[in-house]
Design an enzyme around this catalytic site. Structure first.
Site, PDB file in Angstrom:
ATOM      1  N   ASP A  32       0.698  -1.291   0.071  1.00  0.00           N
ATOM      2  CA  ASP A  32      -0.037  -0.084  -0.001  1.00  0.00           C
ATOM      3  C   ASP A  32       0.925   1.166   0.030  1.00  0.00           C
ATOM      4  O   ASP A  32       1.857   1.176   0.858  1.00  0.00           O
ATOM      5  CB  ASP A  32      -0.878   0.025   1.271  1.00  0.00           C
ATOM      6  N   GLY A  62       0.850   6.947 -11.901  1.00  0.00           N
ATOM      7  CA  GLY A  62       0.405   7.628 -10.893  1.00  0.00           C
ATOM      8  C   GLY A  62       1.053   9.097 -10.980  1.00  0.00           C
ATOM      9  O   GLY A  62       0.992   9.763 -11.683  1.00  0.00           O
TER      10      GLY A  62
HETATM   11  P1  ITT Z   1      -3.508  -2.357  -5.451  1.00  0.00           P
HETATM   12  O1  ITT Z   1      -4.353  -1.753  -4.147  1.00  0.00           O
HETATM   13  O2  ITT Z   1      -4.383  -3.112  -6.204  1.00  0.00           O
HETATM   14  O3  ITT Z   1      -2.087  -2.637  -5.243  1.00  0.00           O
HETATM   15  P2  ITT Z   1      -3.655   0.627  -5.947  1.00  0.00           P
HETATM   16  O4  ITT Z   1      -2.945   1.300  -7.268  1.00  0.00           O
HETATM   17  O5  ITT Z   1      -4.947   1.057  -5.744  1.00  0.00           O
HETATM   18  O6  ITT Z   1      -3.568  -0.912  -6.441  1.00  0.00           O
HETATM   19  P3  ITT Z   1      -2.784   1.698  -3.519  1.00  0.00           P
HETATM   20  O7  ITT Z   1      -3.803   1.644  -3.240  1.00  0.00           O
HETATM   21  O8  ITT Z   1      -1.346   1.326  -2.960  1.00  0.00           O
HETATM   22  O9  ITT Z   1      -2.758   1.065  -4.903  1.00  0.00           O
HETATM   23  O10 ITT Z   1      -2.586   3.308  -4.064  1.00  0.00           O
HETATM   24  C1  ITT Z   1      -1.323   3.818  -4.313  1.00  0.00           C
HETATM   25  C2  ITT Z   1      -1.626   4.914  -5.265  1.00  0.00           C
HETATM   26  O11 ITT Z   1      -0.587   5.793  -5.061  1.00  0.00           O
HETATM   27  C3  ITT Z   1      -1.373   4.549  -6.675  1.00  0.00           C
HETATM   28  O12 ITT Z   1      -2.633   4.461  -7.291  1.00  0.00           O
HETATM   29  C4  ITT Z   1      -0.906   5.922  -7.204  1.00  0.00           C
HETATM   30  O13 ITT Z   1      -1.507   6.770  -7.658  1.00  0.00           O
HETATM   31  C5  ITT Z   1       0.207   6.366  -5.947  1.00  0.00           C
HETATM   32  N1  ITT Z   1       1.605   5.819  -5.906  1.00  0.00           N
HETATM   33  C6  ITT Z   1       2.037   4.860  -5.440  1.00  0.00           C
HETATM   34  N2  ITT Z   1       3.205   4.417  -5.909  1.00  0.00           N
HETATM   35  C7  ITT Z   1       3.324   5.396  -6.714  1.00  0.00           C
HETATM   36  C8  ITT Z   1       4.678   5.542  -7.422  1.00  0.00           C
HETATM   37  O14 ITT Z   1       5.716   4.444  -7.775  1.00  0.00           O
HETATM   38  N3  ITT Z   1       4.661   6.362  -8.641  1.00  0.00           N
HETATM   39  C9  ITT Z   1       3.595   7.043  -8.878  1.00  0.00           C
HETATM   40  N4  ITT Z   1       2.293   6.999  -7.861  1.00  0.00           N
HETATM   41  C10 ITT Z   1       2.482   6.138  -7.087  1.00  0.00           C
END
Ligand code: ITT
Length: 197
Positions: free
Chosen positions: A70, A149
């Site tokens: 997360d 992201g």
């Molecule tokens: P899962 O829960 O299925 O793993 P998710 O994309 O919803 O997928 P998260 O709930 O952990 O994952 O949300 C993380 C968000 O934070 C992600 O969607 C991006 O918007 C941002 N994020 C995390 N790591 C990042 C990265 O390396 N580069 C850019 N944005 C990132």
């Protein structure tokens, strides 16, 4: 060869983990290998809690060792928002970026950090959680095409390129995810291998 499941619906995360695991003697499966995997509600209030929920659910469902991350962006001037709500902040990457830049319009303090918590689970039990971070600033405009992201607006400290302008290999040297992963892989090698997963 042992296998481990990465519990994510985010294909960009899977791609990063494939890179990070390159050369390791472990087969990486993802939720794409488990059609019908149920939606898991991320109702935790911290990165560690949400990572734990995702990893525990996947290890039970897939009957395998599993890990989940997360992650998110914490912006100082926004009191740590969007934080654990980074993916729910707006509907798409371009909209999330536009909203962030709007909130920071005219704001001088552009300090921010990416955080990643990785939980490792086996038999529905979380064994360990590791956290990584990378500090930087939010740019005035999006720059670069790689990554995902908030990468186009995140300038890591000590670099003049955003995460979306750096190559994957360069991002992996310093990213919050690589940081947490490097701790996690040591644990997997030392402890999990003893469980004959
Ligand atoms: P899962 O829960 O299925 O793993 P998710 O994309 O919803 O997928 P998260 O709930 O952990 O994952 O949300 C993380 C968000 O934070 C992600 O969607 C991006 O918007 C941002 N994020 C995390 N790591 C990042 C990265 O390396 N580069 C850019 N944005 C990132």
């Amino acid at each position: 060869m042992s296998h481990i499941v990465v519990a994510t619906a985010n294909a960009h995360k899977v791609e990063e983990y494939r890179r990070l695991l390159d050369g390791q003697d472990v087969e990486l499966m993802s939720l794409a290998d488990y059609p019908g995997y149920p939606e898991v509600e991320e109702n935790g209030t911290t990165f560690a809690e949400n990572a734990s929920i995702k990893a525990a659910a996947a290890s039970s469902y897939c009957e395998a060792a599993a890990f989940a991350d997360d992650s998110g962006l914490e912006v100082e001037a926004l009191d740590g928002r969007p934080g654990v709500y980074s993916s729910r902040y707006a509907a798409s990457d371009p909209e999330r970026i536009a909203k962030l830049l709007k909130e920071l319009d005219g704001v001088e303090n552009r300090r921010a950090r990416f955080v990643c918590a990785i939980a490792i689970a086996f038999n529905g039990e979380v064994l360990e959680v590791f956290e990584g971070e990378v500090k930087g600033t939010i740019t005035l405009e999006p720059r670069g095409k790689d990554g995902f992201g908030y990468d186009p607006v995140f300038l890591p400290d000590g670099y003049d390129k955003t995460f979306a302008e750096l190559s994957g290999a360069e991002k992996d040297k310093i990213s919050h995810r690589a940081n947490a992963f490097n701790q996690a892989i040591e644990f997997v090698e030392d402890t999990l291998s003893a469980l004959d997963f």
